[in-house]
Design an enzyme around this catalytic site. Sequence first.
Site, PDB file in Angstrom:
ATOM      1  CG  HIS A  29      68.878  88.137 111.991  1.00 38.45           C
ATOM      2  ND1 HIS A  29      68.451  89.396 112.388  1.00 38.45           N
ATOM      3  CD2 HIS A  29      67.879  87.289 112.334  1.00 38.45           C
ATOM      4  CE1 HIS A  29      67.263  89.300 112.949  1.00 38.45           C
ATOM      5  NE2 HIS A  29      66.890  88.021 112.923  1.00 38.45           N
ATOM      6  CG  ASP A  59      69.874  92.368 111.631  1.00 40.03           C
ATOM      7  OD1 ASP A  59      70.130  91.569 110.714  1.00 40.03           O
ATOM      8  OD2 ASP A  59      69.081  92.128 112.553  1.00 40.03           O
ATOM      9  N   GLY A 130      60.553  84.707 114.001  1.00 42.27           N
ATOM     10  CA  GLY A 130      59.658  84.795 112.852  1.00 42.27           C
ATOM     11  C   GLY A 130      59.161  86.207 112.630  1.00 42.27           C
ATOM     12  CB  SER A 132      63.649  88.750 112.685  1.00 43.28           C
ATOM     13  OG  SER A 132      63.977  88.501 114.031  1.00 43.28           O
ATOM     14  N   GLY A 188      87.679 106.602 114.062  1.00 40.66           N
ATOM     15  CA  GLY A 188      88.678 105.830 114.785  1.00 40.66           C
ATOM     16  C   GLY A 188      88.776 106.163 116.265  1.00 40.66           C
ATOM     17  CB  VAL A 189      87.109 107.667 118.807  1.00 41.07           C
ATOM     18  CG1 VAL A 189      87.968 108.782 118.258  1.00 41.07           C
ATOM     19  CG2 VAL A 189      85.658 107.810 118.346  1.00 41.07           C
TER      20      VAL A 189
END
Length: 394
Positions: A29, A59, A130, A132, A188-189
Amino acid sequence: MLLQDKVDESTLGSGFIVGADGYILTNAHVVARGTDISVKLSDRREFKARLLGLDPIADVALLKIDASGLPVIKIGDPARIEVGEWVLAIGAPFGFSNSVTAGIVSAKGRTLPGADYMPFLQTDVPINPGNSGGPLFNMRGEVIGINSRIYSNSGGYQGLSFAIPIDVAMRIKNQLQEKGSVTRGRIGVAVQEVSQALAESFGLPKPVGALVSYVEPHGAADRSGLQPGDVILRVDKREVIQSADALIYIADRMPGQRVAVQIWRNRTTMDLDMSIDAFEARTPVPAKSQEPAAPLGMVVRPLLPQERLILQVDNGLLVERVNLAASRSGVKAGDVILALNGQAITGIESLQEKLLFANGTAALLIQRGSARLFVAIELPKRSAEDAAVNGETP
Protein backbone atom coordinates in the site's frame (compact mmCIF):
# COMPACT_ATOMS: atom_id res chain seq x y z
CA MET A 1 14.92 4.11 5.12
CA LEU A 2 12.34 6.62 3.86
CA LEU A 3 10.18 5.89 0.80
CA GLN A 4 8.32 8.69 -0.96
CA ASP A 5 6.17 9.05 -4.06
CA LYS A 6 7.43 12.20 -5.79
CA VAL A 7 4.11 12.65 -7.59
CA ASP A 8 2.08 12.49 -4.39
CA GLU A 9 4.41 13.75 -1.68
CA SER A 10 1.87 12.88 1.02
CA THR A 11 2.62 9.20 0.37
CA LEU A 12 5.38 8.28 2.81
CA GLY A 13 6.53 4.92 4.05
CA SER A 14 9.50 2.86 5.16
CA GLY A 15 11.37 -0.19 3.93
CA PHE A 16 14.53 -2.23 4.45
CA ILE A 17 17.26 -3.79 2.35
CA VAL A 18 17.13 -7.54 1.81
CA GLY A 19 19.74 -7.77 -0.95
CA ALA A 20 23.17 -6.11 -1.13
CA ASP A 21 22.51 -5.43 -4.82
CA GLY A 22 19.55 -3.19 -4.09
CA TYR A 23 16.48 -5.29 -3.29
CA ILE A 24 14.12 -3.63 -0.81
CA LEU A 25 10.99 -4.89 0.95
CA THR A 26 8.08 -2.66 1.94
CA ASN A 27 4.28 -2.66 2.08
CA ALA A 28 2.27 -2.84 -1.12
CA HIS A 29 0.00 0.00 0.00
CA VAL A 30 3.01 2.32 0.30
CA VAL A 31 4.05 1.94 -3.36
CA ALA A 32 0.84 0.74 -5.03
CA ARG A 33 0.83 3.66 -7.48
CA GLY A 34 4.43 3.01 -8.48
CA THR A 35 4.68 6.34 -10.33
CA ASP A 36 7.91 7.90 -9.06
CA ILE A 37 9.33 6.18 -6.02
CA SER A 38 12.27 7.77 -4.21
CA VAL A 39 14.36 5.88 -1.64
CA LYS A 40 16.43 7.73 0.94
CA LEU A 41 18.92 5.63 2.89
CA SER A 42 20.07 6.31 6.43
CA ASP A 43 23.39 7.67 5.05
CA ARG A 44 21.36 10.32 3.14
CA ARG A 45 21.95 8.83 -0.30
CA GLU A 46 18.87 8.93 -2.53
CA PHE A 47 17.90 6.58 -5.35
CA LYS A 48 15.06 6.13 -7.82
CA ALA A 49 13.39 2.76 -7.23
CA ARG A 50 11.74 0.35 -9.64
CA LEU A 51 8.70 -1.59 -8.50
CA LEU A 52 9.42 -5.22 -9.37
CA GLY A 53 6.12 -6.56 -8.09
CA LEU A 54 3.60 -6.38 -5.31
CA ASP A 55 1.17 -8.69 -3.57
CA PRO A 56 -1.87 -6.67 -2.45
CA ILE A 57 -3.36 -9.66 -0.63
CA ALA A 58 -0.39 -9.91 1.74
CA ASP A 59 0.49 -6.18 1.46
CA VAL A 60 4.10 -6.90 0.44
CA ALA A 61 6.07 -5.17 -2.33
CA LEU A 62 9.58 -5.63 -3.75
CA LEU A 63 11.64 -2.66 -5.00
CA LYS A 64 15.01 -2.47 -6.74
CA ILE A 65 17.52 0.37 -6.71
CA ASP A 66 20.73 0.55 -8.75
CA ALA A 67 23.31 0.07 -6.03
CA SER A 68 25.74 -2.55 -4.75
CA GLY A 69 27.52 -3.42 -1.53
CA LEU A 70 24.58 -2.30 0.57
CA PRO A 71 24.25 -3.39 4.21
CA VAL A 72 21.69 -6.18 4.54
CA ILE A 73 19.54 -6.90 7.58
CA LYS A 74 19.66 -10.29 9.26
CA ILE A 75 16.49 -12.36 8.92
CA GLY A 76 15.12 -13.86 12.14
CA ASP A 77 12.61 -16.59 12.87
CA PRO A 78 9.17 -15.28 13.95
CA ALA A 79 8.28 -18.75 15.28
CA ARG A 80 10.90 -18.34 18.00
CA ILE A 81 9.52 -15.08 19.33
CA GLU A 82 7.47 -15.34 22.51
CA VAL A 83 4.56 -13.21 23.62
CA GLY A 84 5.94 -10.61 26.03
CA GLU A 85 9.37 -10.30 24.35
CA TRP A 86 10.65 -6.84 23.57
CA VAL A 87 10.79 -5.71 19.95
CA LEU A 88 11.88 -2.54 18.11
CA ALA A 89 10.49 -0.78 15.07
CA ILE A 90 12.43 1.56 12.78
CA GLY A 91 10.59 3.82 10.37
CA ALA A 92 9.63 7.33 9.34
CA PRO A 93 6.49 8.28 11.30
CA PHE A 94 5.04 11.46 9.78
CA GLY A 95 8.29 11.77 7.77
CA PHE A 96 10.65 11.72 10.76
CA SER A 97 13.09 9.23 9.24
CA ASN A 98 15.08 6.66 11.22
CA SER A 99 12.83 6.87 14.25
CA VAL A 100 13.07 3.96 16.70
CA THR A 101 10.15 2.85 18.88
CA ALA A 102 9.92 -0.08 21.28
CA GLY A 103 7.30 -2.37 22.77
CA ILE A 104 6.46 -6.02 23.32
CA VAL A 105 4.85 -8.78 21.29
CA SER A 106 1.22 -8.85 22.38
CA ALA A 107 0.03 -11.89 20.40
CA LYS A 108 1.00 -14.20 17.55
CA GLY A 109 -1.02 -15.59 14.66
CA ARG A 110 -3.55 -12.76 14.81
CA THR A 111 -5.95 -12.49 11.87
CA LEU A 112 -7.65 -9.27 10.79
CA PRO A 113 -10.76 -8.52 8.72
CA GLY A 114 -9.92 -8.60 5.02
CA ALA A 115 -6.57 -10.34 5.64
CA ASP A 116 -7.56 -13.97 6.14
CA TYR A 117 -4.28 -15.36 4.78
CA MET A 118 -1.92 -13.51 7.10
CA PRO A 119 -0.94 -14.61 10.66
CA PHE A 120 0.06 -11.16 11.98
CA LEU A 121 2.34 -10.46 14.90
CA GLN A 122 0.49 -8.09 17.23
CA THR A 123 2.62 -5.65 19.22
CA ASP A 124 2.18 -2.50 21.27
CA VAL A 125 5.10 -0.79 19.48
CA PRO A 126 4.12 2.82 18.61
CA ILE A 127 3.45 2.85 14.86
CA ASN A 128 2.14 5.85 12.92
CA PRO A 129 1.69 6.89 9.26
CA GLY A 130 5.13 6.63 7.66
CA ASN A 131 6.11 3.51 9.64
CA SER A 132 4.38 1.19 7.15
CA GLY A 133 6.84 -1.15 5.46
CA GLY A 134 9.55 -0.72 8.06
CA PRO A 135 11.28 -3.56 9.92
CA LEU A 136 10.32 -5.04 13.28
CA PHE A 137 13.42 -6.28 15.14
CA ASN A 138 13.86 -8.74 17.98
CA MET A 139 16.43 -8.05 20.69
CA ARG A 140 19.07 -9.99 18.74
CA GLY A 141 18.94 -7.42 15.95
CA GLU A 142 17.08 -9.75 13.58
CA VAL A 143 14.09 -8.67 11.50
CA ILE A 144 11.05 -10.74 12.38
CA GLY A 145 8.34 -8.72 10.65
CA ILE A 146 7.22 -5.85 8.41
CA ASN A 147 5.18 -3.22 10.23
CA SER A 148 1.94 -3.05 8.27
CA ARG A 149 -1.18 -1.98 10.15
CA ILE A 150 -2.60 -0.28 13.19
CA TYR A 151 -6.04 -0.41 14.80
CA SER A 152 -7.14 3.11 15.55
CA ASN A 153 -10.19 5.34 15.82
CA SER A 154 -8.11 8.46 15.24
CA GLY A 155 -5.75 7.35 12.46
CA GLY A 156 -2.82 7.46 14.88
CA TYR A 157 -1.30 4.92 17.25
CA GLN A 158 -3.61 3.62 20.00
CA GLY A 159 -1.67 0.61 21.29
CA LEU A 160 -2.45 -1.98 18.58
CA SER A 161 0.14 -2.57 15.86
CA PHE A 162 0.43 -5.48 13.44
CA ALA A 163 3.42 -6.84 11.52
CA ILE A 164 3.69 -9.35 8.68
CA PRO A 165 5.93 -12.26 9.78
CA ILE A 166 9.22 -12.04 7.89
CA ASP A 167 9.20 -15.71 6.83
CA VAL A 168 5.90 -15.13 5.02
CA ALA A 169 7.25 -11.92 3.48
CA MET A 170 10.45 -13.59 2.28
CA ARG A 171 8.52 -16.36 0.51
CA ILE A 172 6.54 -13.67 -1.26
CA LYS A 173 9.74 -11.74 -2.03
CA ASN A 174 11.27 -14.79 -3.72
CA GLN A 175 8.25 -15.22 -5.98
CA LEU A 176 8.17 -11.52 -6.85
CA GLN A 177 11.87 -11.56 -7.64
CA GLU A 178 11.59 -14.64 -9.85
CA LYS A 179 8.39 -13.87 -11.77
CA GLY A 180 6.96 -10.54 -10.62
CA SER A 181 3.78 -12.06 -9.18
CA VAL A 182 2.64 -14.35 -6.37
CA THR A 183 0.86 -17.69 -6.67
CA ARG A 184 -0.91 -19.20 -3.69
CA GLY A 185 -3.27 -22.09 -3.13
CA ARG A 186 -6.94 -22.27 -2.24
CA ILE A 187 -9.57 -24.99 -1.90
CA GLY A 188 -12.75 -22.91 -2.15
CA VAL A 189 -14.23 -22.75 1.35
CA ALA A 190 -15.42 -20.21 3.89
CA VAL A 191 -14.64 -21.05 7.51
CA GLN A 192 -15.48 -19.73 10.95
CA GLU A 193 -14.22 -20.24 14.49
CA VAL A 194 -15.40 -23.16 16.59
CA SER A 195 -16.87 -21.83 19.83
CA GLN A 196 -17.29 -23.97 22.94
CA ALA A 197 -21.00 -24.30 22.22
CA LEU A 198 -20.42 -25.38 18.60
CA ALA A 199 -17.75 -27.84 19.73
CA GLU A 200 -20.26 -29.44 22.09
CA SER A 201 -22.91 -29.64 19.37
CA PHE A 202 -20.47 -31.39 17.01
CA GLY A 203 -19.08 -33.65 19.74
CA LEU A 204 -15.58 -32.16 19.54
CA PRO A 205 -13.42 -32.68 22.64
CA LYS A 206 -12.37 -29.00 22.60
CA PRO A 207 -13.09 -25.87 20.52
CA VAL A 208 -10.37 -26.04 17.85
CA GLY A 209 -10.22 -26.24 14.09
CA ALA A 210 -11.91 -24.46 11.20
CA LEU A 211 -15.66 -24.98 10.84
CA VAL A 212 -16.60 -25.12 7.15
CA SER A 213 -19.69 -22.95 6.55
CA TYR A 214 -19.54 -22.84 2.72
CA VAL A 215 -18.06 -25.06 0.00
CA GLU A 216 -17.61 -23.57 -3.44
CA PRO A 217 -19.19 -25.77 -6.13
CA HIS A 218 -16.64 -27.66 -8.24
CA GLY A 219 -13.71 -26.35 -6.19
CA ALA A 220 -10.95 -28.46 -4.65
CA ALA A 221 -12.85 -28.94 -1.40
CA ASP A 222 -16.05 -29.91 -3.21
CA ARG A 223 -14.21 -32.40 -5.43
CA SER A 224 -12.67 -34.08 -2.37
CA GLY A 225 -16.03 -34.45 -0.59
CA LEU A 226 -15.67 -31.71 2.04
CA GLN A 227 -19.07 -30.56 3.32
CA PRO A 228 -20.50 -27.63 5.31
CA GLY A 229 -20.43 -28.64 8.96
CA ASP A 230 -17.08 -30.43 8.68
CA VAL A 231 -14.34 -29.15 10.97
CA ILE A 232 -10.82 -29.04 9.53
CA LEU A 233 -8.41 -30.28 12.21
CA ARG A 234 -5.14 -30.74 10.32
CA VAL A 235 -3.56 -29.76 7.01
CA ASP A 236 -0.64 -32.07 6.14
CA LYS A 237 -0.11 -32.88 9.84
CA ARG A 238 -0.13 -29.18 10.81
CA GLU A 239 -2.72 -28.68 13.55
CA VAL A 240 -5.45 -26.12 12.91
CA ILE A 241 -6.08 -24.19 16.13
CA GLN A 242 -7.77 -21.06 14.79
CA SER A 243 -10.01 -21.11 11.73
CA ALA A 244 -7.61 -18.90 9.75
CA ASP A 245 -4.83 -21.49 10.19
CA ALA A 246 -6.49 -23.72 7.60
CA LEU A 247 -6.56 -20.95 4.98
CA ILE A 248 -2.99 -19.92 5.77
CA TYR A 249 -1.64 -23.47 5.49
CA ILE A 250 -3.48 -24.01 2.19
CA ALA A 251 -2.26 -20.67 0.82
CA ASP A 252 1.33 -21.83 1.41
CA ARG A 253 0.82 -24.68 -1.07
CA MET A 254 1.27 -24.32 -4.82
CA PRO A 255 -1.63 -25.03 -7.21
CA GLY A 256 -1.64 -28.65 -8.33
CA GLN A 257 -0.01 -29.95 -5.15
CA ARG A 258 -1.88 -32.57 -3.17
CA VAL A 259 -2.61 -32.04 0.49
CA ALA A 260 -3.92 -34.36 3.21
CA VAL A 261 -6.71 -32.80 5.27
CA GLN A 262 -8.03 -34.33 8.48
CA ILE A 263 -11.60 -33.37 9.32
CA TRP A 264 -14.18 -34.00 12.04
CA ARG A 265 -17.53 -35.32 10.78
CA ASN A 266 -20.29 -37.19 12.59
CA ARG A 267 -18.26 -37.24 15.82
CA THR A 268 -15.22 -38.94 14.32
CA THR A 269 -12.13 -38.03 12.27
CA MET A 270 -11.80 -38.57 8.52
CA ASP A 271 -8.94 -38.03 6.09
CA LEU A 272 -9.41 -36.35 2.70
CA ASP A 273 -6.93 -35.93 -0.14
CA MET A 274 -7.19 -32.67 -2.11
CA SER A 275 -5.56 -31.17 -5.18
CA ILE A 276 -4.92 -27.47 -4.56
CA ASP A 277 -6.47 -24.85 -6.86
CA ALA A 278 -4.92 -21.51 -7.76
CA PHE A 279 -6.00 -18.51 -5.74
CA GLU A 280 -7.89 -16.13 -7.99
CA ALA A 281 -10.50 -14.38 -5.86
CA ARG A 282 -11.10 -14.04 -2.16
CA THR A 283 -13.55 -16.60 -0.80
CA PRO A 284 -16.50 -14.85 0.83
CA VAL A 285 -16.09 -14.91 4.59
CA PRO A 286 -19.19 -15.23 6.71
CA ALA A 287 -19.88 -12.96 9.64
CA LYS A 288 -18.89 -14.18 13.08
CA SER A 289 -21.61 -15.81 15.13
CA GLN A 290 -22.13 -14.72 18.71
CA GLU A 291 -22.03 -16.88 21.77
CA PRO A 292 -25.32 -18.68 22.39
CA ALA A 293 -27.10 -17.77 25.59
CA ALA A 294 -30.74 -18.95 25.50
CA PRO A 295 -33.25 -21.42 24.03
CA LEU A 296 -34.54 -21.26 20.45
CA GLY A 297 -37.23 -18.60 19.91
CA MET A 298 -38.27 -17.23 16.51
CA VAL A 299 -41.07 -16.86 13.97
CA VAL A 300 -40.31 -18.53 10.64
CA ARG A 301 -42.06 -19.20 7.33
CA PRO A 302 -41.24 -21.26 4.21
CA LEU A 303 -39.44 -19.46 1.40
CA LEU A 304 -41.48 -18.28 -1.56
CA PRO A 305 -40.52 -19.74 -4.97
CA GLN A 306 -38.97 -16.45 -6.09
CA GLU A 307 -37.00 -16.21 -2.85
CA ARG A 308 -35.59 -19.72 -3.35
CA LEU A 309 -34.61 -18.71 -6.89
CA ILE A 310 -32.86 -15.54 -5.76
CA LEU A 311 -31.06 -17.29 -2.90
CA GLN A 312 -30.28 -20.35 -5.05
CA VAL A 313 -31.48 -22.82 -2.42
CA ASP A 314 -33.92 -25.73 -2.70
CA ASN A 315 -35.51 -25.32 0.74
CA GLY A 316 -35.24 -23.25 3.88
CA LEU A 317 -37.13 -21.19 6.42
CA LEU A 318 -37.04 -17.41 6.53
CA VAL A 319 -36.70 -15.95 10.03
CA GLU A 320 -39.27 -13.16 10.29
CA ARG A 321 -38.94 -12.31 13.96
CA VAL A 322 -36.69 -13.35 16.84
CA ASN A 323 -37.11 -12.96 20.56
CA LEU A 324 -34.33 -11.69 22.79
CA ALA A 325 -33.11 -15.22 23.51
CA ALA A 326 -32.66 -16.16 19.85
CA SER A 327 -31.12 -12.76 19.11
CA ARG A 328 -28.50 -13.32 21.79
CA SER A 329 -27.67 -16.65 20.21
CA GLY A 330 -26.78 -14.86 16.98
CA VAL A 331 -29.96 -15.38 14.91
CA LYS A 332 -31.31 -12.31 13.11
CA ALA A 333 -34.52 -11.47 11.29
CA GLY A 334 -33.92 -12.10 7.60
CA ASP A 335 -31.69 -15.14 8.16
CA VAL A 336 -32.61 -18.30 6.26
CA ILE A 337 -32.39 -21.58 8.20
CA LEU A 338 -30.97 -24.31 5.97
CA ALA A 339 -30.08 -27.16 8.35
CA LEU A 340 -30.05 -28.23 11.99
CA ASN A 341 -27.25 -30.48 13.26
CA GLY A 342 -26.29 -31.28 9.68
CA GLN A 343 -29.80 -32.28 8.57
CA ALA A 344 -31.53 -30.22 5.89
CA ILE A 345 -34.65 -28.27 6.88
CA THR A 346 -37.38 -28.69 4.27
CA GLY A 347 -40.22 -26.92 6.12
CA ILE A 348 -41.67 -25.90 9.46
CA GLU A 349 -42.67 -29.48 10.27
CA SER A 350 -39.15 -30.60 9.43
CA LEU A 351 -37.69 -28.08 11.88
CA GLN A 352 -40.14 -29.09 14.62
CA GLU A 353 -39.39 -32.76 14.10
CA LYS A 354 -35.64 -32.28 14.30
CA LEU A 355 -35.98 -30.12 17.40
CA LEU A 356 -37.78 -33.02 19.11
CA PHE A 357 -34.66 -35.16 18.78
CA ALA A 358 -32.21 -32.36 19.62
CA ASN A 359 -31.05 -31.86 23.15
CA GLY A 360 -28.55 -29.52 24.76
CA THR A 361 -26.92 -27.46 22.01
CA ALA A 362 -27.89 -27.53 18.33
CA ALA A 363 -25.98 -26.10 15.36
CA LEU A 364 -28.10 -24.13 12.92
CA LEU A 365 -26.74 -23.56 9.41
CA ILE A 366 -28.13 -20.25 8.22
CA GLN A 367 -27.71 -18.09 5.15
CA ARG A 368 -27.27 -14.37 5.76
CA GLY A 369 -27.08 -12.44 2.53
CA SER A 370 -24.53 -14.25 0.37
CA ALA A 371 -22.72 -15.82 3.34
CA ARG A 372 -23.42 -19.03 5.23
CA LEU A 373 -22.53 -19.60 8.85
CA PHE A 374 -23.29 -21.85 11.80
CA VAL A 375 -24.99 -20.53 14.93
CA ALA A 376 -25.08 -22.54 18.14
CA ILE A 377 -28.50 -22.58 19.83
CA GLU A 378 -28.92 -23.77 23.41
CA LEU A 379 -32.07 -25.87 23.72
CA PRO A 380 -34.06 -26.72 26.84
CA LYS A 381 -32.94 -29.98 28.36
CA ARG A 382 -35.54 -32.73 28.21
CA SER A 383 -36.28 -35.32 30.83
CA ALA A 384 -35.54 -39.03 30.41
CA GLU A 385 -39.29 -39.58 30.08
CA ASP A 386 -39.48 -37.17 27.10
CA ALA A 387 -36.56 -38.91 25.47
CA ALA A 388 -38.21 -42.30 25.90
CA VAL A 389 -41.37 -41.02 24.20
CA ASN A 390 -39.26 -40.05 21.21
CA GLY A 391 -37.66 -43.49 21.02
CA GLU A 392 -34.25 -42.43 22.36
CA THR A 393 -32.04 -44.59 24.56
CA PRO A 394 -30.14 -43.16 27.50
